[in-house]
Every structure is written in C-alpha cells, then in structure tokens.
Design an enzyme around this catalytic site. Sequence first.
Site, PDB file in Angstrom:
ATOM      1  N   LYS A 182       0.838  -1.220   0.000  1.00  9.89           N
ATOM      2  CA  LYS A 182       0.000   0.000   0.000  1.00  9.89           C
ATOM      3  C   LYS A 182       0.864   1.259   0.000  1.00  9.89           C
ATOM      4  O   LYS A 182       0.635   2.195  -0.760  1.00  9.89           O
ATOM      5  CB  LYS A 182      -0.909   0.056   1.245  1.00  9.89           C
ATOM      6  CG  LYS A 182      -1.810  -1.128   1.426  1.00  9.89           C
ATOM      7  CD  LYS A 182      -2.642  -1.004   2.685  1.00  9.89           C
ATOM      8  CE  LYS A 182      -1.843  -1.076   3.985  1.00  9.89           C
ATOM      9  NZ  LYS A 182      -1.200  -2.384   4.239  1.00  9.89           N
ATOM     10  N   ARG A 202      -8.983   1.543   9.524  1.00  9.68           N
ATOM     11  CA  ARG A 202      -8.495   0.200   9.795  1.00  9.68           C
ATOM     12  C   ARG A 202      -9.556  -0.659  10.490  1.00  9.68           C
ATOM     13  O   ARG A 202      -9.359  -1.846  10.682  1.00  9.68           O
ATOM     14  CB  ARG A 202      -7.270   0.318  10.705  1.00  9.68           C
ATOM     15  CG  ARG A 202      -6.246  -0.731  10.475  1.00  9.68           C
ATOM     16  CD  ARG A 202      -5.035  -0.421  11.324  1.00  9.68           C
ATOM     17  NE  ARG A 202      -3.969  -1.303  10.984  1.00  9.68           N
ATOM     18  CZ  ARG A 202      -3.034  -1.037  10.078  1.00  9.68           C
ATOM     19  NH1 ARG A 202      -3.046   0.110   9.443  1.00  9.68           N
ATOM     20  NH2 ARG A 202      -2.105  -1.919   9.814  1.00  9.68           N
ATOM     21  N   ARG A 227      11.911  -5.580   3.877  1.00  8.74           N
ATOM     22  CA  ARG A 227      11.637  -4.125   3.809  1.00  8.74           C
ATOM     23  C   ARG A 227      12.689  -3.325   4.571  1.00  8.74           C
ATOM     24  O   ARG A 227      13.119  -3.690   5.659  1.00  8.74           O
ATOM     25  CB  ARG A 227      10.263  -3.837   4.409  1.00  8.74           C
ATOM     26  CG  ARG A 227      10.028  -2.342   4.573  1.00  8.74           C
ATOM     27  CD  ARG A 227       8.606  -1.964   4.755  1.00  8.74           C
ATOM     28  NE  ARG A 227       7.949  -2.656   5.849  1.00  8.74           N
ATOM     29  CZ  ARG A 227       6.641  -2.608   6.055  1.00  8.74           C
ATOM     30  NH1 ARG A 227       5.860  -1.941   5.239  1.00  8.74           N
ATOM     31  NH2 ARG A 227       6.112  -3.244   7.072  1.00  8.74           N
ATOM     32  N   ARG A 284      11.995  -2.017  10.231  1.00  6.42           N
ATOM     33  CA  ARG A 284      10.944  -1.786  11.239  1.00  6.42           C
ATOM     34  C   ARG A 284      10.896  -2.927  12.240  1.00  6.42           C
ATOM     35  O   ARG A 284      11.022  -4.089  11.855  1.00  6.42           O
ATOM     36  CB  ARG A 284       9.577  -1.663  10.536  1.00  6.42           C
ATOM     37  CG  ARG A 284       9.355  -0.279   9.988  1.00  6.42           C
ATOM     38  CD  ARG A 284       8.150  -0.167   9.095  1.00  6.42           C
ATOM     39  NE  ARG A 284       6.934  -0.795   9.598  1.00  6.42           N
ATOM     40  CZ  ARG A 284       5.756  -0.681   8.995  1.00  6.42           C
ATOM     41  NH1 ARG A 284       5.643   0.046   7.885  1.00  6.42           N
ATOM     42  NH2 ARG A 284       4.691  -1.272   9.465  1.00  6.42           N
ATOM     43  N   ARG A 301       0.218  -9.283  13.553  1.00  5.74           N
ATOM     44  CA  ARG A 301      -0.358  -8.227  12.699  1.00  5.74           C
ATOM     45  C   ARG A 301      -1.354  -8.804  11.705  1.00  5.74           C
ATOM     46  O   ARG A 301      -2.378  -8.198  11.416  1.00  5.74           O
ATOM     47  CB  ARG A 301       0.758  -7.498  11.947  1.00  5.74           C
ATOM     48  CG  ARG A 301       1.598  -6.622  12.845  1.00  5.74           C
ATOM     49  CD  ARG A 301       2.840  -6.165  12.148  1.00  5.74           C
ATOM     50  NE  ARG A 301       2.577  -5.254  11.054  1.00  5.74           N
ATOM     51  CZ  ARG A 301       3.459  -4.972  10.102  1.00  5.74           C
ATOM     52  NH1 ARG A 301       4.642  -5.527  10.094  1.00  5.74           N
ATOM     53  NH2 ARG A 301       3.162  -4.111   9.163  1.00  5.74           N
TER      54      ARG A 301
HETATM   55  P1  AP5 Z   1       4.912  -1.533   1.732  1.00  6.63           P
HETATM   56  O1  AP5 Z   1       4.539  -0.647   0.595  1.00  6.63           O
HETATM   57  O2  AP5 Z   1       5.715  -0.963   2.851  1.00  6.63           O
HETATM   58  O3  AP5 Z   1       3.617  -2.299   2.292  1.00  6.63           O
HETATM   59  P2  AP5 Z   1       2.373  -1.767   3.139  1.00  6.63           P
HETATM   60  O4  AP5 Z   1       1.178  -2.456   2.611  1.00  6.63           O
HETATM   61  O5  AP5 Z   1       2.364  -0.281   3.186  1.00  6.63           O
HETATM   62  O6  AP5 Z   1       2.770  -2.415   4.539  1.00  6.63           O
HETATM   63  P3  AP5 Z   1       2.707  -1.859   6.018  1.00  6.63           P
HETATM   64  O7  AP5 Z   1       3.411  -2.916   6.844  1.00  6.63           O
HETATM   65  O8  AP5 Z   1       3.256  -0.477   6.121  1.00  6.63           O
HETATM   66  O9  AP5 Z   1       1.226  -1.879   6.287  1.00  6.63           O
HETATM   67  P4  AP5 Z   1       0.559  -1.995   7.677  1.00  6.63           P
HETATM   68  O10 AP5 Z   1      -0.833  -1.682   7.315  1.00  6.63           O
HETATM   69  O11 AP5 Z   1       0.758  -3.235   8.417  1.00  6.63           O
HETATM   70  O12 AP5 Z   1       1.390  -1.005   8.569  1.00  6.63           O
HETATM   71  P5  AP5 Z   1       1.199   0.520   8.908  1.00  6.63           P
HETATM   72  O13 AP5 Z   1       2.529   1.142   8.714  1.00  6.63           O
HETATM   73  O14 AP5 Z   1       0.016   1.091   8.200  1.00  6.63           O
HETATM   74  O15 AP5 Z   1       5.673  -2.803   1.103  1.00  6.63           O
HETATM   75  C1  AP5 Z   1       6.225  -3.813   1.923  1.00  6.63           C
HETATM   76  C2  AP5 Z   1       7.591  -4.259   1.339  1.00  6.63           C
HETATM   77  O16 AP5 Z   1       7.372  -4.889   0.065  1.00  6.63           O
HETATM   78  C3  AP5 Z   1       8.562  -3.093   1.048  1.00  6.63           C
HETATM   79  O17 AP5 Z   1       9.861  -3.535   1.305  1.00  6.63           O
HETATM   80  C4  AP5 Z   1       8.387  -2.816  -0.455  1.00  6.63           C
HETATM   81  O18 AP5 Z   1       9.560  -2.275  -1.059  1.00  6.63           O
HETATM   82  C5  AP5 Z   1       8.059  -4.206  -0.979  1.00  6.63           C
HETATM   83  N1  AP5 Z   1       7.142  -4.170  -2.120  1.00  6.63           N
HETATM   84  C6  AP5 Z   1       6.088  -3.347  -2.283  1.00  6.63           C
HETATM   85  N2  AP5 Z   1       5.453  -3.623  -3.447  1.00  6.63           N
HETATM   86  C7  AP5 Z   1       6.148  -4.662  -3.996  1.00  6.63           C
HETATM   87  C8  AP5 Z   1       5.979  -5.413  -5.180  1.00  6.63           C
HETATM   88  N3  AP5 Z   1       4.987  -5.136  -6.034  1.00  6.63           N
HETATM   89  N4  AP5 Z   1       6.847  -6.429  -5.448  1.00  6.63           N
HETATM   90  C9  AP5 Z   1       7.860  -6.720  -4.583  1.00  6.63           C
HETATM   91  N5  AP5 Z   1       8.068  -6.023  -3.444  1.00  6.63           N
HETATM   92  C10 AP5 Z   1       7.226  -5.016  -3.153  1.00  6.63           C
HETATM   93  O19 AP5 Z   1       0.828   0.437  10.451  1.00  6.63           O
HETATM   94  C11 AP5 Z   1       1.744  -0.033  11.437  1.00  6.63           C
HETATM   95  C12 AP5 Z   1       1.008  -0.287  12.748  1.00  6.63           C
HETATM   96  O20 AP5 Z   1       0.431   0.939  13.241  1.00  6.63           O
HETATM   97  C13 AP5 Z   1      -0.179  -1.245  12.615  1.00  6.63           C
HETATM   98  O21 AP5 Z   1       0.225  -2.584  12.742  1.00  6.63           O
HETATM   99  C14 AP5 Z   1      -1.105  -0.797  13.754  1.00  6.63           C
HETATM  100  O22 AP5 Z   1      -0.714  -1.362  14.959  1.00  6.63           O
HETATM  101  C15 AP5 Z   1      -0.859   0.703  13.814  1.00  6.63           C
HETATM  102  N6  AP5 Z   1      -1.880   1.438  13.042  1.00  6.63           N
HETATM  103  C16 AP5 Z   1      -1.705   2.040  11.822  1.00  6.63           C
HETATM  104  N7  AP5 Z   1      -2.841   2.612  11.400  1.00  6.63           N
HETATM  105  C17 AP5 Z   1      -3.769   2.394  12.371  1.00  6.63           C
HETATM  106  C18 AP5 Z   1      -5.145   2.733  12.514  1.00  6.63           C
HETATM  107  N8  AP5 Z   1      -5.792   3.423  11.557  1.00  6.63           N
HETATM  108  N9  AP5 Z   1      -5.789   2.317  13.615  1.00  6.63           N
HETATM  109  C19 AP5 Z   1      -5.141   1.622  14.591  1.00  6.63           C
HETATM  110  N10 AP5 Z   1      -3.834   1.255  14.511  1.00  6.63           N
HETATM  111  C20 AP5 Z   1      -3.162   1.636  13.424  1.00  6.63           C
END
Ligand code: AP5
Length: 252
Positions: free
Chosen positions: A39, A119, A158, A191, A202
């Site tokens: 994402k 979320r 990542r 991370r 997660r």
């Molecule tokens: P990346 O683009 O980083 O993936 P992502 O989907 O953004 O993954 P996240 O882990 O950031 O999502 P998340 O929802 O768990 O975490 P968030 O930070 O929002 O890609 C991943 C890897 O793959 C990278 O290395 C990239 O280079 C590679 N890649 C990408 N596309 C590729 C492709 N096509 N082919 C090959 N490789 C590829 O949240 C973190 C924490 O915060 C959560 O766990 C939660 O506890 C908290 N939190 C966040 N938002 C909320 C909310 N709204 N409410 C409550 N808690 C929340």
Amino acid sequence: MKPDGAAGLKGDETNSNTQTMPQPRQYRLVLLGAPGVGKGTQAELLAERFGAYHLSTGDLFRAVKMSKDERELTPTMARALEYMNAGKLVPDETVLALVAEHAKDVPRGKGFLLDGFPRTVAQAEALENALEKHHVTLDAVLNYELPLPEIVARLSGRRTCPKCKRVYHIEARPPKREGICDDCGVELFQRDDDRPETIRVRMEAYEKNTAPLTDFYRRKGLLISISAGATPAVTFERTLEALGAVVERQAV
Ligand code: AP5
C-alpha cells in the site's frame, strides 16, 4: 507537503491555475490490504504522479514513537504513545483525533491517499461522517491482494528511510547504495514490527479488524480489488487502469 490555508479534507474548490494549465486529476482514495501488500509503495507512486496528499497512520505512529522530545507531542500524540508503550492497540477514538489533527494539512482542492486508515469499521464510519460534513466523496477504495507467503517475504526484506519515509526492499526495490536512502543519503532501518513473530500477530489483527472493511466498501460500490503480485511498476499500471475505469464510470 504544506497546507495552503485551512482546507482540511474539504470540497471541490480548484486552484485558479487550472484555467491555464492542465492539472493532474485529484483522486480521493483509500488504500486497503494486508500488512506488507505494498500500500505504502503504491501510495508513494500515486502521490508522485498526481501530487496527492499521502496520509499514512502507520507513519504517524512511528513518528510519535521515534520522537526524541515528548514535549513536542500534541496531547493526542502523547495519548497514542501511552498505548504504544503499554503494548496496546491505539483505540479508534485516539486514531480519529490524530487523523483530524493532520486532515487540516490536506491542501485545498488536492486529492488525498489514505494509507492504513481506516483500519476498523468504526473508523470507516467516522471517516464517512467527516467527509459528508465537508461534501466530499471518495472516488474509490483500492484493495490490494497477495498470498501470505509473498507478504512475509516482502515484510522481512523491507527497509525504510527514517527521514523521508521512502520504502525499499532489499531485492525487489533496492537502494542504489546498499542500506542508504537514494534521496536523503541516510542509513535505512528495519521496522521492529517486521519480525516473523510480530508479522503473525499483525496478520491476525488484520483478519479480525480490517478485512471486514472490504464488505463495508463493496456494499457502497467503492471497492476495487487489484492483484499486488507483480512488480511495483506493474502493480502501479494496474492501479492506473483501475482509476481509468473509475473516471469512465463517473462520466456516465
Ligand atoms: P509496503 O509498501 O511498505 O507495504 P504496506 O502495505 O504499506 O505495509 P505496512 O506494513 O506499512 O502496512 P501496515 O498496514 O501493516 O502497517 P502501517 O505502517 O500502516 O511494502 C512492503 C515491502 O514490500 C517493502 O519492502 C516494499 O519495497 C516491498 N514491495 C512493495 N510492493 C512490492 C511489489 N509489487 N513487489 C515486490 N516487493 C514489493 O501500520 C503499522 C502499525 O500501526 C499497525 O500494525 C497498527 O498497529 C498501527 N496502526 C496504523 N494505522 C492504524 C489505525 N488506523 N488504527 C489503529 N492502529 C493503526
């Protein structure tokens, strides 16, 4: 990105430049999908292409956690930090207050990309109410899909820039110099929620709290599922195709 006035996630005002220069379309999108599906990577590419405002709640939380001086935190951020330090999930109420603090930074007339928010269904309902108040509608909800083993491989490879938040992958999207951000020249970090044991927790939280959002947005006719199993560039092409279909549908 800097605000150009008290705009917030507000209506359809367009910049006066639009009369003289073609402007990229301003999409208002939610990006959904399991942790690690890509994402953030797609949001980065979309923001670059359309100049949209990228709001990642995960980045907000990490910024709060990494803050060196707690006196710089707003009361909402300090509340979020208390939950995180206690190892608890930040409750919807605090997440919503945090998003509201940042929503006012969306420049007037700009599109926005919500990444990691909403979320939960409660967050989605609150977002809907807030947008309705400002007479704003979402264009689409992009739901990225990928099998679990590929997700785990993406998360474990990542690396992130602590300064500009750009996301790399050691194999699929490596920086030009190993371990160093192409843009900032600073050392990339891994991370701490990308460890195998944390990834499982997660994924469980995602299945329980976030997966039901696909039904929520499908019922509203906004959900578009996109296979995220290709390279970032190919997935981006698929995303653009999906957005093209949205524009055609809106034109009818
Ligand atoms: P990346 O683009 O980083 O993936 P992502 O989907 O953004 O993954 P996240 O882990 O950031 O999502 P998340 O929802 O768990 O975490 P968030 O930070 O929002 O890609 C991943 C890897 O793959 C990278 O290395 C990239 O280079 C590679 N890649 C990408 N596309 C590729 C492709 N096509 N082919 C090959 N490789 C590829 O949240 C973190 C924490 O915060 C959560 O766990 C939660 O506890 C908290 N939190 C966040 N938002 C909320 C909310 N709204 N409410 C409550 N808690 C929340």
